[in-house]
Design an enzyme around this catalytic site. Structure first.
Site, short mmCIF file in Angstrom:
data_model
loop_
_atom_site.label_atom_id
_atom_site.label_comp_id
_atom_site.label_asym_id
_atom_site.label_seq_id
_atom_site.Cartn_x
_atom_site.Cartn_y
_atom_site.Cartn_z
N SER A 147 0.83 -1.20 0.00
CA SER A 147 0.00 0.00 0.00
C SER A 147 0.87 1.25 0.00
O SER A 147 1.68 1.44 -0.90
CB SER A 147 -0.95 -0.04 1.20
OG SER A 147 -1.92 0.98 1.13
N GLU A 228 -9.75 -4.37 -5.91
CA GLU A 228 -9.35 -3.17 -5.17
C GLU A 228 -9.38 -1.92 -6.03
O GLU A 228 -9.23 -1.97 -7.26
CB GLU A 228 -7.99 -3.35 -4.52
CG GLU A 228 -6.79 -3.44 -5.41
CD GLU A 228 -5.51 -3.36 -4.59
OE1 GLU A 228 -5.22 -2.27 -4.07
OE2 GLU A 228 -4.81 -4.38 -4.46
N HIS A 258 -7.84 -4.75 -1.40
CA HIS A 258 -6.59 -4.08 -1.10
C HIS A 258 -5.81 -4.84 -0.03
O HIS A 258 -6.39 -5.35 0.92
CB HIS A 258 -6.90 -2.65 -0.63
CG HIS A 258 -5.72 -1.76 -0.48
ND1 HIS A 258 -4.93 -1.38 -1.54
CD2 HIS A 258 -5.20 -1.16 0.62
CE1 HIS A 258 -3.97 -0.58 -1.11
NE2 HIS A 258 -4.10 -0.43 0.19
#
Length: 288
Positions: A147, A228, A258
């Site tokens: 991320s 995602e 995600h």
């Protein structure tokens, strides 16, 4: 608040903070000599320059060898540039260490908003330099980010390359946020299927490495969930890296959200088993 932002993958200049001009007091004339007092002088303002942090923590080691012997996986956690979960980081690091058979070291980078961009990028680059200073061969280092951590990894690679410093042998980017212009179609197409939202990303303050010079980077393994919001960031990043001549492979995990790999913390699944196998193969192929 972001002090400055550019979307060309280069680091923007951060305005220095000037606490003000310091005025020196004039000296009084000595009674034994007749001198004119010195005129008031103006000292140069002192700029406050943020220094990178070098804190690198050993999170796990299933190899029983030193980082110099086994190589190292440098782990950069996610958390929207502003948060972290140390217990989860250590738990994940144990899985990563067993899969790659090498020590996993974590970067304790400075968090926003107290430390705005590019402080965290400087910290990740500084952590890489620490490994080099400790004698770990650059080609045996793997950068791993998830991320926001994946964004920082890619930005740090661009920083190190621009400085002419040795780059790691490979990098693994999971669910990267690569384009802060927020122009990827999946932000709209996958709305409601993922916890990441356009509104949340609008608060992020970082560079857009997708628009940087992606040539001459280490081999990139990019993994993303098909459901995602950032799936197209990963697709576009892989395509742009290939066009620039960088080895890049994209692993798309259908219908997963995600940072899907964090399901490891609750127990193995078919997807996480595949992910760890791919991580092991990628590390062995490019950074052994």
């Amino acid at each position: 608040m972001c002090l400055s932002e550019r979307h060309d993958g280069t680091e923007p200049c951060e305005p220095a903070h000037h606490p003000g001009t310091v005025h020196c007091r004039p000296r009084a004339a000595r009674p034994t000599r007749r001198r004119h007092p010195r005129s008031t002088c103006r000292c140069r303002p002192r700029a406050r320059v943020p220094r990178p942090r070098h804190r690198v923590r050993r999170l796990a080691d299933a190899s029983g060898r030193t980082p110099g012997e086994a190589g190292t996986l440098l782990y950069v956690h996610g958390g929207g540039f502003s948060d972290r979960q140390p217990e989860a980081e250590r738990a994940l690091a144990r899985h990563l260490s067993r899969a790659t058979n090498r020590p996993v070291l974590g970067v304790d980078y400075r968090l926003a908003p107290q430390h705005p961009y590019p402080a965290a990028v400087h910290d990740v680059a500084a952590a890489h330099r620490v490994l080099l200073d400790q004698g770990v061969p650059a080609e045996h280092i793997v950068h791993f980010g998830e991320s926001a951590g994946a964004t920082l990894v890619l930005s740090a690679l661009l920083t190190l390359k621009a400085a002419g410093e040795p780059l790691p042998g490979a990098a693994v980017l999971v669910s990267p946020l690569a384009d802060l212009t927020l122009s990827s179609p999946s932000l709209t197409d996958n709305r409601g299927r993922d916890t990441v939202t356009r509104q949340g990303l609008e608060q992020a303050c970082a560079q857009s490495p997708l628009h940087g010079d992606l040539s001459d980077l280490p081999a990139l393994l990019i993994a993303t969930g098909g459901a995602e919001a950032l799936a197209d960031d990963a697709r576009r990043l892989a395509a742009a890296a290939r066009v620039a001549g960088t080895v890049a492979e994209l692993d798309l995990y259908e219908d997963l959200p995600h940072v899907f790999h964090l399901a490891l913390l609750a127990g193995p699944t078919a997807a996480t088993d595949t992910f760890l196998r791919r991580l092991a193969e990628w590390t062995e192929r490019n950074a052994a």
